[in-house]
Design a protein around this motif. Structure first.
Motif, short mmCIF file in Angstrom:
data_model
loop_
_atom_site.label_atom_id
_atom_site.label_comp_id
_atom_site.label_asym_id
_atom_site.label_seq_id
_atom_site.Cartn_x
_atom_site.Cartn_y
_atom_site.Cartn_z
N VAL A 37 0.66 -1.48 -0.02
CA VAL A 37 0.52 0.07 0.17
C VAL A 37 0.75 1.09 0.23
N PHE A 38 2.11 0.73 0.48
CA PHE A 38 2.61 2.01 0.13
C PHE A 38 3.71 2.62 -0.68
N ASN A 39 2.94 1.87 -1.80
CA ASN A 39 3.42 2.75 -3.18
C ASN A 39 1.86 2.91 -4.05
N VAL A 40 1.00 3.21 -3.35
CA VAL A 40 -0.56 3.42 -3.97
C VAL A 40 -0.50 4.71 -4.83
N ALA A 41 0.22 5.34 -4.58
CA ALA A 41 0.43 6.90 -5.55
C ALA A 41 0.39 6.80 -6.87
N SER A 42 1.89 5.62 -6.97
CA SER A 42 2.23 4.70 -8.52
C SER A 42 1.36 4.42 -8.49
N VAL A 43 0.49 3.46 -7.82
CA VAL A 43 -0.68 2.87 -8.86
C VAL A 43 -1.21 3.37 -9.31
N ILE A 44 -1.93 4.76 -8.08
CA ILE A 44 -2.93 5.64 -9.06
C ILE A 44 -2.68 6.30 -10.39
N GLU A 45 -1.16 6.57 -9.99
CA GLU A 45 -0.47 7.33 -11.71
C GLU A 45 -0.91 6.15 -12.28
N ALA B 147 -5.75 3.73 6.61
CA ALA B 147 -5.64 5.39 7.09
C ALA B 147 -4.42 5.83 8.00
N ARG B 148 -4.43 5.16 9.05
CA ARG B 148 -3.21 5.08 10.03
C ARG B 148 -2.32 5.55 9.42
N TRP B 149 -1.53 4.00 8.74
CA TRP B 149 -0.39 4.35 7.73
C TRP B 149 -0.07 4.90 7.16
N LEU B 150 -1.65 5.56 6.20
CA LEU B 150 -0.73 6.42 4.94
C LEU B 150 -1.35 8.05 5.47
N GLU B 151 -1.46 8.16 7.24
CA GLU B 151 -2.39 9.77 7.47
C GLU B 151 -1.50 10.45 7.21
N HIS B 152 -0.53 10.49 6.74
CA HIS B 152 0.25 12.27 6.22
C HIS B 152 0.46 12.44 5.06
N GLY B 153 -0.44 10.94 4.21
CA GLY B 153 -0.49 11.27 2.55
C GLY B 153 -1.72 11.20 2.29
N ALA C 132 -6.71 -4.69 -4.18
CA ALA C 132 -4.96 -4.47 -3.66
C ALA C 132 -4.52 -3.53 -2.90
N PRO C 133 -3.36 -4.47 -1.12
CA PRO C 133 -4.08 -5.56 -0.88
C PRO C 133 -4.55 -5.65 -0.28
N ALA C 134 -5.22 -7.10 -0.51
CA ALA C 134 -6.59 -7.99 0.79
C ALA C 134 -5.87 -8.31 0.98
N THR C 135 -5.75 -8.36 2.51
CA THR C 135 -5.02 -8.86 3.75
C THR C 135 -5.73 -10.21 4.30
N PHE C 136 -4.98 -11.10 4.52
CA PHE C 136 -5.55 -12.34 4.95
C PHE C 136 -7.22 -11.73 5.61
N TRP D 153 1.90 -5.21 -8.70
CA TRP D 153 0.49 -4.58 -9.86
C TRP D 153 -0.24 -4.04 -10.55
N GLY D 154 0.63 -4.49 -12.06
CA GLY D 154 0.98 -4.28 -12.92
C GLY D 154 -0.50 -5.48 -12.99
N ALA D 155 0.33 -6.94 -12.46
CA ALA D 155 -1.00 -7.26 -13.07
C ALA D 155 -2.42 -7.72 -12.83
#
Length: 182
Positions: free
Chosen positions: A14-22, A40-46, A80-84, A165-167
């Motif tokens: 999920v830390f690559n989500v900005a590039s996936v969105i682009e 959302a807590r992990w990414l709160e600053h972004g 994606a990513p979908a956790t257990f 992510w590409g797949a």
């Protein structure tokens, strides 16, 4: 423009989500981003930057009664990513999380829905995982799990080549084309 609902749970990709969105935007998708509360807590600053990138609010919960839906209708859903935990909650119909509920509804409305898990070998050994994958596939969800898509790694290990992510976005493209031709 086609609308993609991108739902993410708390796993390192999920830390690559900005590039996936682009990447999705370059492919012609209007992306709406939904996150689990932990994500959302992990990414709160972004989160403000991600909202600016998509042009839509990043959502973790439903709008209040009487408020308009801030997103356009989805053409395709990608989780994606979908956790257990998310995979099992979704398959069991446990929709306490906004993104799990929306993904369940998407599949129920026959909106093409794609899911790529992010689990390790230990998770896969639990019998609930295989049952959940089978249940989601039976409801029409395209589960990207297996050769050519996502293969689990050892607990604590990095995926060779990174999360695919590409797949996932290629599967979204196929689902979008099929929906347009239906």
């Amino acid at each position: 423009m086609r609308t993609l609902y991108l739902f993410c749970s708390a796993a390192p990709p999920v830390f690559n989500v900005a590039s996936v969105i682009e990447d999705a935007q370059r492919r012609g998708w209007d992306v709406c981003l939904g996150l689990t509360p932990t994500t959302a807590r992990w990414l709160e600053h972004g989160l403000d930057g991600l909202a600016a990138l998509t042009g839509h609010p990043v959502r973790v919960e439903y709008e209040l009664p009487g408020q308009p839906d801030p997103w356009p209708a989805a053409d395709v859903v990608l989780f994606a990513p979908a956790t257990f935990t998310v995979v099992n909650e979704w398959a069991l119909g446990l929709t306490g999380k906004f993104v799990v509920s929306m993904a369940s509804q998407g599949a129920g409305k026959r909106i093409p829905t794609v899911m790529m898990p992010c689990v390790n070998d230990a998770h896969v050994q639990h019998p609930a995982f295989g049952t959940s994958v089978a249940t989601l596939r039976a409801t029409g969800v395209r589960v990207l799990f297996g050769e050519g898509t996502y293969l689990p790694d050892a607990p604590g290990a990095e995926l060779p080549g990174g999360f695919p992510w590409g797949a996932a976005l290629d599967a979204v493209e196929r689902a979008g084309r099929e929906q347009a031709g239906a």
